[in-house]
Motif scaffolding. Structure first.
Motif, PDB file in Angstrom:
ATOM      1  N   GLY A   1       0.812  -1.213   0.000  1.00 24.70           N
ATOM      2  CA  GLY A   1       0.000   0.000   0.000  1.00 24.70           C
ATOM      3  C   GLY A   1       0.841   1.257   0.000  1.00 24.70           C
TER       4      GLY A   1
ATOM      5  N   ALA B   1      -5.131   4.165  -0.975  1.00 31.08           N
ATOM      6  CA  ALA B   1      -3.903   3.572  -0.450  1.00 31.08           C
ATOM      7  C   ALA B   1      -3.593   4.066   0.955  1.00 31.08           C
ATOM      8  CB  ALA B   1      -2.743   3.870  -1.392  1.00 31.08           C
TER       9      ALA B   1
ATOM     10  N   LEU C   1      -5.875   2.381   3.446  1.00 32.28           N
ATOM     11  CA  LEU C   1      -5.544   0.960   3.573  1.00 32.28           C
ATOM     12  C   LEU C   1      -4.289   0.772   4.416  1.00 32.28           C
ATOM     13  CD1 LEU C   1      -6.143  -1.961   2.792  1.00 32.28           C
ATOM     14  CD2 LEU C   1      -4.742  -1.624   0.743  1.00 32.28           C
ATOM     15  N   VAL C   2      -3.288   1.598   4.184  1.00 29.42           N
ATOM     16  CA  VAL C   2      -2.045   1.502   4.956  1.00 29.42           C
ATOM     17  C   VAL C   2      -2.327   1.760   6.438  1.00 29.42           C
ATOM     18  CG1 VAL C   2       0.189   2.604   5.377  1.00 29.42           C
ATOM     19  CG2 VAL C   2      -0.505   2.048   3.045  1.00 29.42           C
TER      20      VAL C   2
ATOM     21  N   MET D   1      -6.581  -3.177  -2.691  1.00 32.67           N
ATOM     22  CA  MET D   1      -5.347  -3.061  -3.464  1.00 32.67           C
ATOM     23  C   MET D   1      -5.653  -3.005  -4.956  1.00 32.67           C
ATOM     24  SD  MET D   1      -2.418  -2.742  -1.966  1.00 32.67           S
ATOM     25  CE  MET D   1      -1.468  -3.234  -3.396  1.00 32.67           C
TER      26      MET D   1
ATOM     27  N   ALA E   1      -7.091   0.498  -5.799  1.00 30.58           N
ATOM     28  CA  ALA E   1      -6.078   1.549  -5.868  1.00 30.58           C
ATOM     29  C   ALA E   1      -5.208   1.395  -7.112  1.00 30.58           C
ATOM     30  CB  ALA E   1      -5.206   1.513  -4.612  1.00 30.58           C
TER      31      ALA E   1
END
Length: 406
Positions: free
Chosen positions: A188, A215, A218-219, A249, A252
């Motif tokens: 990510g 991203a 998500l990170v 993922m 993104a």
């Protein structure tokens, strides 16, 4: 050089919100998982020895959703919602696939049902506009190539295929405590770095801000979950988390590649177009390699290629002497090497710095191989030293004298 300024504070706020919400909710989800019976049983091939609750993906999805929806009200990132439905598409598809994962975490759905749920979620995401709608074709033109548009059917099919591959790859890699969350976090970060670079060069908040927002959230969610999941894990991702992370993922990556044009990267568009796809390949490299080796291994033994065993890559890492934490950290190193070398292609001018690039990547490769094989190298050195000590000790013993008859 672009005069555009990346809204770093807003991305930091998205990241921090996802991290905090996920971290706080994971304990609640763990208690809920125990009450509803969503607990991973002990199987012969598992590395854990006590039942562990799963369904942690609910907390990951919740943290991701809260952070993304909060961004809707931010001054700059809010434009990602006003000009595109992609973000809402990832949220809607994420809700579908997380629900399918929760059912599997509790009732162990069959493979066909899970695949149907994955295809449905990918279709929902495509319906909201998250699609691979163009393909970059390199050529001798000054721009380096041209973009070829795909029709609706082609776009939808490719989107579903890529999403299903990433979803199952993430599910396949979830074999050690903290492995999936860490690899997804690293991947990510790579996607965020590339898409933020793309946003900076294009200076277009309306068309290029969706991918870095996905991203960043998500990170943050993965990092918020990792303290609960790192060895020894108190809760597992479960299919609810693995499948959602794979879908996010894919969202993104697809969003980033679909926004590329020749005016952003110029002659380096070919490299830029491939970079996020290589990051996606970096995510699936370990599980696909593990899968191919497993099929070859089982077929040679006369077994069904999809039969279970204890010879996956993570099992092998443990068998040669790594602890579970060491094995996970080495997989992190490999993921960082693959994803970092891919994304750096969008930043480094290879015509000028090819030697430095190859030196850095080569050094990382040597480090990763050395760390992976170190227990075996250390055991061989210890064995060799023991043999030398034994021979030295034997040579130091006095030679027995032979008596002569009188």
């Amino acid at each position: 050089m672009s005069d555009y300024a990346i809204p770093a504070r807003e991305y930091a706020l998205v990241f921090a919100s996802a991290l905090i919400v996920t971290f706080l909710l994971t304990g609640v989800v763990r208690t809920l998982a125990v009450k509803v019976g969503a607990v991973t049983p002990i199987r012969d091939r598992d590395v854990h020895r006590t039942p562990v609750p799963r369904m942690g993906g609910v907390a990951v999805f919740a943290g991701f959703s809260v952070a993304v929806l909060m961004a809707m009200n931010l001054a700059t990132l809010g434009s990602a919602f006003r000009t595109s439905s992609e973000i809402m598409g990832v949220l809607a598809a994420g809700a579908v696939i997380c629900a399918v994962g929760v059912l599997d975490d509790r009732f162990d759905l069959d493979a066909v049902t899970k695949l149907a749920g994955q295809i449905l979620a990918a279709g929902v995401m495509a319906l909201f506009g998250v699609q691979v709608n163009r393909v970059w074709v390199p050529s001798d033109e000054p721009s380096g190539g041209s973009l070829v548009s795909l029709d609706q059917t082609q776009s939808t099919l490719i989107t579903i295929l890529l999403t299903v591959i990433l979803v199952n790859a993430m599910n396949f890699i979830d074999g050690l405590d903290g492995l999936l969350a860490g690899v997804a976090l690293i991947s990510g970060l790579a996607v965020f770095a590339f898409s933020a670079r793309q946003l900076y060069l294009s200076a277009n908040d309306t068309a290029a801000s969706q991918a870095p927002l996905i991203a960043a959230a998500l990170v943050g969610a993965c990092l918020g979950f990792l303290p609960h999941n790192f060895s020894p894990a108190r809760i597992f991702m479960g299919d609810s988390g693995a499948m959602f992370i794979g879908l996010a993922m894919a969202g993104a990556t697809i969003s980033a590649t679909s926004k590329l044009d020749t005016s952003t990267f110029g002659p380096r568009t070919t490299i830029a177009f491939l970079a996020p796809l290589i990051v996606a390949l970096a995510v699936v490299f370990i599980p696909i390699l593990d899968f191919l080796l497993a099929v070859i291994r089982r077929t040679r033994k006369g077994l069904h290629p999809f039969s279970a065993d204890k010879e996956h890559l993570h099992h092998r890492m443990l068998s040669i002497g790594h602890t579970q934490r060491q094995a996970v950290l080495i997989f992190y190193l490999w993921a960082a090497l693959l994803a970092g070398s891919a994304v750096s292609l969008a930043f480094v001018d290879l015509s000028r710095y090819l030697g430095i690039y190859l030196l850095v990547v080569g050094g990382g490769l040597v480090l990763a191989v050395t760390c992976s094989a170190w227990p075996r190298v250390r055991a061989a050195r210890l064995s060799r030293r023991q043999r030398q000590d034994t021979r030295a000790a034997e040579s130091a013993l006095p030679t027995p004298s032979i008596g002569h008859p009188s």
